[in-house]
Design a protein around this motif. Structure first.
Motif, short mmCIF file in Angstrom:
data_model
loop_
_atom_site.label_atom_id
_atom_site.label_comp_id
_atom_site.label_asym_id
_atom_site.label_seq_id
_atom_site.Cartn_x
_atom_site.Cartn_y
_atom_site.Cartn_z
N SER A 112 0.85 -1.19 0.00
CA SER A 112 0.00 0.00 0.00
C SER A 112 0.89 1.24 0.00
CB SER A 112 -0.90 0.03 1.23
OG SER A 112 -1.73 -1.09 1.29
N CYS A 113 0.37 2.31 -0.58
CA CYS A 113 1.06 3.59 -0.56
C CYS A 113 0.03 4.68 -0.36
CB CYS A 113 1.82 3.81 -1.86
SG CYS A 113 2.53 5.47 -2.03
N ALA A 114 0.16 5.39 0.74
CA ALA A 114 -0.77 6.47 1.05
C ALA A 114 -0.08 7.81 0.86
CB ALA A 114 -1.27 6.32 2.48
N ALA A 115 -0.74 8.66 0.10
CA ALA A 115 -0.25 10.02 -0.10
C ALA A 115 -0.94 10.95 0.88
CB ALA A 115 -0.50 10.47 -1.53
N SER A 116 -0.16 11.80 1.51
CA SER A 116 -0.74 12.73 2.48
C SER A 116 -0.14 14.11 2.27
CB SER A 116 -0.49 12.24 3.90
OG SER A 116 0.90 12.19 4.18
N GLY A 117 -0.81 15.08 2.86
CA GLY A 117 -0.35 16.46 2.72
C GLY A 117 -1.40 17.29 2.03
N SER A 118 -0.96 18.42 1.53
CA SER A 118 -1.87 19.35 0.88
C SER A 118 -2.01 18.96 -0.59
CB SER A 118 -1.33 20.77 1.02
OG SER A 118 -2.24 21.70 0.51
N ILE A 119 -2.95 18.06 -0.86
CA ILE A 119 -3.10 17.47 -2.19
C ILE A 119 -4.39 17.94 -2.84
CG2 ILE A 119 -3.38 15.32 -3.46
CD1 ILE A 119 -1.70 13.98 -1.24
N PHE A 120 -4.27 18.41 -4.09
CA PHE A 120 -5.46 18.74 -4.87
C PHE A 120 -5.88 17.53 -5.71
CE2 PHE A 120 -8.56 21.36 -6.82
CZ PHE A 120 -8.59 21.02 -8.16
N SER A 121 -4.91 16.94 -6.40
CA SER A 121 -5.21 15.75 -7.19
C SER A 121 -3.92 14.99 -7.48
CB SER A 121 -5.91 16.10 -8.50
OG SER A 121 -5.05 16.82 -9.35
N ILE A 122 -4.09 13.73 -7.83
CA ILE A 122 -2.96 12.87 -8.21
C ILE A 122 -3.21 12.36 -9.61
CG2 ILE A 122 -1.66 10.79 -7.68
CD1 ILE A 122 -2.41 11.16 -4.75
N ASP A 123 -2.23 12.51 -10.48
CA ASP A 123 -2.36 12.02 -11.85
C ASP A 123 -1.84 10.58 -11.89
OD1 ASP A 123 -1.29 13.25 -15.14
OD2 ASP A 123 -2.83 11.82 -14.52
N ALA A 124 -0.79 10.33 -12.58
CA ALA A 124 -0.25 8.97 -12.63
C ALA A 124 0.37 8.59 -11.29
CB ALA A 124 0.80 8.85 -13.73
N ILE A 125 0.16 7.34 -10.91
CA ILE A 125 0.74 6.82 -9.67
C ILE A 125 1.17 5.39 -9.93
CG2 ILE A 125 -1.48 6.06 -8.72
CD1 ILE A 125 -0.38 7.07 -5.96
N GLY A 126 2.31 5.01 -9.37
CA GLY A 126 2.80 3.68 -9.69
C GLY A 126 3.85 3.17 -8.73
N TRP A 127 4.38 2.02 -9.11
CA TRP A 127 5.38 1.33 -8.29
C TRP A 127 6.61 1.03 -9.13
CZ3 TRP A 127 4.65 0.44 -3.13
CH2 TRP A 127 3.34 0.59 -2.64
N TYR A 128 7.77 1.22 -8.49
CA TYR A 128 9.05 0.86 -9.07
C TYR A 128 9.75 -0.06 -8.08
CZ TYR A 128 8.54 4.73 -12.40
OH TYR A 128 8.10 5.57 -13.39
N ARG A 129 10.76 -0.75 -8.55
CA ARG A 129 11.55 -1.56 -7.64
C ARG A 129 13.01 -1.51 -8.04
NH1 ARG A 129 9.60 -7.69 -9.46
NH2 ARG A 129 10.67 -7.73 -11.49
N GLN A 130 13.86 -1.75 -7.05
CA GLN A 130 15.30 -1.80 -7.31
C GLN A 130 15.90 -2.94 -6.51
OE1 GLN A 130 17.59 1.80 -6.56
NE2 GLN A 130 18.96 1.22 -8.23
N ALA A 131 16.44 -3.90 -7.22
CA ALA A 131 17.14 -5.01 -6.60
C ALA A 131 18.61 -4.65 -6.44
CB ALA A 131 16.99 -6.26 -7.45
N PRO A 132 19.31 -5.29 -5.51
CA PRO A 132 20.73 -4.99 -5.31
C PRO A 132 21.53 -5.13 -6.60
CG PRO A 132 19.93 -6.35 -3.53
CD PRO A 132 18.82 -6.29 -4.55
N GLY A 133 22.28 -4.11 -6.93
CA GLY A 133 23.11 -4.15 -8.12
C GLY A 133 22.38 -3.95 -9.42
N LYS A 134 21.08 -3.65 -9.36
CA LYS A 134 20.30 -3.49 -10.59
C LYS A 134 19.70 -2.09 -10.65
CE LYS A 134 19.17 -8.32 -11.40
NZ LYS A 134 18.10 -9.28 -11.79
N GLN A 135 19.26 -1.73 -11.85
CA GLN A 135 18.66 -0.43 -12.04
C GLN A 135 17.22 -0.40 -11.54
OE1 GLN A 135 19.16 0.43 -16.27
NE2 GLN A 135 20.99 1.62 -15.82
N LEU A 136 16.76 0.80 -11.30
CA LEU A 136 15.37 1.00 -10.92
C LEU A 136 14.47 0.57 -12.07
CD1 LEU A 136 13.84 2.29 -8.48
CD2 LEU A 136 13.76 4.39 -9.84
N GLU A 137 13.41 -0.17 -11.75
CA GLU A 137 12.54 -0.74 -12.77
C GLU A 137 11.08 -0.41 -12.45
OE1 GLU A 137 11.42 -5.26 -14.43
OE2 GLU A 137 12.25 -4.99 -12.42
#
Length: 121
Positions: free
Chosen positions: A21-46
């Motif tokens: 889960s990922c919760a966004a908080s703060g002074s938010i009007f709207s959220i456009d694209a939202i997603g998930w990335y991952r990074q394994a040891p020694g590898k690039q962000l994917e």
């Protein structure tokens, strides 16, 4: 100020499920694209999953059919359901979002702090 906070990571056995889960908080009007990335040891962000405000999704072949992204726009939350996990899915998973702050006319990109997912028996 906007914050993205991930939760739900941990140790899971191969072929098991896990939900992030990922919760966004703060002074938010709207959220456009939202997603998930991952990074394994020694590898690039994917990129592993992304969803537009309208609900369009995109997944890389490595997770297609196993991962499902969903979002709750009313609560500024995004989820990542991961099934049939493999050891190669082990990584730090990060939430990312394009957020328009209250009173702003533009979107800014934000990252969460990451949550570790370890797939091992």
């Amino acid at each position: 100020q906007v914050q993205l906070v991930e939760s739900g990571g941990g140790l899971v056995q191969p072929r098991g499920p896990l939900r992030l889960s990922c919760a966004a908080s703060g002074s938010i009007f709207s959220i456009d694209a939202i997603g998930w990335y991952r990074q394994a040891p020694g590898k690039q962000l994917e990129l592993v999953a992304i969803m537009s405000y309208g609900g369009s999704t995109n997944y890389p072949d490595s997770v297609k059919g196993r991962y499902t992204i969903s979002r709750d726009n009313a609560n500024n939350t995004v989820y990542l359901q991961m099934n049939s996990l493999k050891p190669e899915d082990t990584a730090v998973y990060y939430c990312n979002a394009d957020v328009r702050g209250a009173g702003r006319t533009y979107f800014s990109n934000y990252w969460g702090q990451g949550t570790q997912v370890t797939v091992a028996s």
